[in-house]
Design a protein around this motif. Structure first.
Motif, PDB file in Angstrom:
ATOM      1  N   VAL A 137       0.950  -1.335   0.120  1.00  0.00           N
ATOM      2  CA  VAL A 137       0.084   0.051   0.181  1.00  0.00           C
ATOM      3  C   VAL A 137       0.828   1.270   0.039  1.00  0.00           C
ATOM      4  O   VAL A 137       0.705   2.082  -0.899  1.00  0.00           O
ATOM      5  CB  VAL A 137      -0.911  -0.052   1.093  1.00  0.00           C
ATOM      6  CG1 VAL A 137      -1.618   1.301   1.386  1.00  0.00           C
ATOM      7  CG2 VAL A 137      -1.949  -1.047   1.164  1.00  0.00           C
ATOM      8  N   ILE A 138       1.782   1.109   0.827  1.00  0.00           N
ATOM      9  CA  ILE A 138       2.708   2.311   1.069  1.00  0.00           C
ATOM     10  C   ILE A 138       3.659   2.818  -0.257  1.00  0.00           C
ATOM     11  O   ILE A 138       3.561   3.692  -0.773  1.00  0.00           O
ATOM     12  CB  ILE A 138       3.658   2.274   2.276  1.00  0.00           C
ATOM     13  CG1 ILE A 138       2.798   2.289   3.473  1.00  0.00           C
ATOM     14  CG2 ILE A 138       4.703   3.314   2.052  1.00  0.00           C
ATOM     15  CD1 ILE A 138       3.705   2.146   4.855  1.00  0.00           C
ATOM     16  N   THR A 139       4.083   1.883  -0.822  1.00  0.00           N
ATOM     17  CA  THR A 139       4.666   1.860  -2.109  1.00  0.00           C
ATOM     18  C   THR A 139       4.002   2.318  -3.201  1.00  0.00           C
ATOM     19  O   THR A 139       4.521   3.047  -4.235  1.00  0.00           O
ATOM     20  CB  THR A 139       5.812   0.782  -2.376  1.00  0.00           C
ATOM     21  OG1 THR A 139       4.972  -0.668  -2.713  1.00  0.00           O
ATOM     22  CG2 THR A 139       6.873   0.681  -1.304  1.00  0.00           C
ATOM     23  N   THR A 140       2.723   1.722  -3.350  1.00  0.00           N
ATOM     24  CA  THR A 140       1.927   2.054  -4.500  1.00  0.00           C
ATOM     25  C   THR A 140       1.506   3.518  -4.388  1.00  0.00           C
ATOM     26  O   THR A 140       1.385   4.378  -5.444  1.00  0.00           O
ATOM     27  CB  THR A 140       0.650   0.998  -4.319  1.00  0.00           C
ATOM     28  OG1 THR A 140       1.093  -0.278  -4.394  1.00  0.00           O
ATOM     29  CG2 THR A 140      -0.268   1.344  -5.668  1.00  0.00           C
ATOM     30  N   LEU A 141       1.248   3.773  -3.230  1.00  0.00           N
ATOM     31  CA  LEU A 141       1.068   5.530  -3.120  1.00  0.00           C
ATOM     32  C   LEU A 141       2.027   6.294  -3.367  1.00  0.00           C
ATOM     33  O   LEU A 141       1.945   7.337  -4.084  1.00  0.00           O
ATOM     34  CB  LEU A 141       0.454   5.689  -1.628  1.00  0.00           C
ATOM     35  CG  LEU A 141      -0.063   6.998  -1.311  1.00  0.00           C
ATOM     36  CD1 LEU A 141      -1.348   7.461  -1.857  1.00  0.00           C
ATOM     37  CD2 LEU A 141      -0.562   7.163   0.416  1.00  0.00           C
ATOM     38  N   ALA A 142       3.092   5.905  -3.017  1.00  0.00           N
ATOM     39  CA  ALA A 142       4.422   6.604  -3.258  1.00  0.00           C
ATOM     40  C   ALA A 142       4.826   6.627  -4.583  1.00  0.00           C
ATOM     41  O   ALA A 142       5.311   7.772  -5.171  1.00  0.00           O
ATOM     42  CB  ALA A 142       5.539   6.093  -2.289  1.00  0.00           C
TER      43      ALA A 142
END
Length: 313
Positions: free
Chosen positions: A290-295
């Motif tokens: 989730v964090i990397t996809t948003l970033a």
């Protein structure tokens, strides 16, 4: 750059839509933990190996064959794995080191990287991107199997156990079965390919729904520190190091841009599936995705902007 930003958002938005659908379905009690366990197992043992099999079978191994580009990508990916692993040994609790390492080096090249490369460079981006994705599939799965076998709960990290975890990995088996078919261009019946595509198309939505069903505010809070650290490694430090290395070796233009897009891809959904299959901390794996996809919406565009500003792409 606004056009590139829109392209990135268009690719990542459906991913988030499926993640949030998983969250909603879990809250509505349309899916439950036994369903997530079963569906994750189906993805790991069936649909994802089929997807990888088809990806290799359909790849044109003669198109865009560039030994220098392929060699650098393979070596940089392997080096990224060992950098992430070394950092995890120093800074991450023992039981989470495998998940941290996998999340920090394993990119979503087949979805995000390939789509952006094709969008920016057309047929050339598609041919080079497909070849890079096919090359790195074995690397991703073999290295992930090693590090997860070492740190997974109850694992026996002997050489025999690690080798067994690699050779028995369904994703690796799927790729190995496809390589001779792609190399010798063995024709497969159309009915078989169509049926396999139907089966494989379930992979990403089913995996993302399972990830969403696993997410909760409590699990995100528990995993936040380690997940953010792995996300920073995946989206900032490793792409910076790998892309700088490519620049120093003389890669320019479309080749440099495609390498960057692949290095800067967010963590693949397969990392969650593998983590759950071996009984590791799948909540942490979900948080990293989730964090990397948003970033990716931010870091990908900043990276491309800097490369264009320097006149290198």
């Amino acid at each position: 750059m606004l056009a590139v930003a829109a392209q990135t958002l268009a690719i990542t938005a459906p991913v988030f839509a499926m993640l949030f659908l998983g969250v909603a379905l879990k809250r509505l009690r349309w899916i439950d933990t036994p369903f997530i366990d079963t569906a994750s197992s189906l993805v790991f043992r069936g649909t994802m190996p089929t997807l990888l099999f088809l990806g290799v079978v359909k790849a044109d191994l003669d198109a865009a064959m560039q030994p220098q580009l392929l060699t650098y990508f393979f070596l940089a990916t392997t080096a990224s794995f060992f950098v992430a692993w070394a950092w995890a040994i120093w800074r991450v609790p023992f039981e989470d080191r495998g998940i941290y390492t996998q999340g920090a080096f394993r990119g979503n090249n087949g979805i995000v990287g390939l789509a952006l490369a094709t969008s920016m460079y057309g047929d050339y981006g598609l041919s080079v991107g497909s070849l890079l994705a096919a090359l790195v599939i074995l690397c991703y799965n073999a290295l992930s199997a090693v590090v997860l076998a070492i740190y997974s709960p109850g694992a026996k990290p002997g050489a025999r156990a690690i080798v067994r975890s690699i050779v028995s990995n369904p994703m690796i088996i799927g790729v190995l079965l496809a390589v001779p078919i792609a190399y010798w261009k063995i024709p497969l019946p159309q009915w078989f390919l169509t049926s396999a595509e139907y089966f494989a198309q379930m992979t990403l939505p089913l995996a993302l729904i399972c990830i969403g069903g696993t997410l909760s505010l409590a699990s995100l809070r528990r995993s936040s520190g380690t997940a953010i650290g792995s996300g920073m490694m995946k989206m900032v430090w490793l792409p910076l190091l790998s892309t700088s290395g490519a620049w120093l070796l003389g890669f320019r233009g479309a080749d440099l841009a495609i390498l960057f897009l692949y290095f800067a891809s967010p963590t693949a959904a397969a990392s969650f599936v593998m983590a759950r299959a071996v009984g590791a901390n799948h909540e942490l794996a979900a948080a990293i995705i989730v964090i990397t996809t948003l970033a990716a919406v931010v870091t990908t565009n900043i990276g491309l902007l800097l490369l264009q500003w320097g006149g290198w792409i």
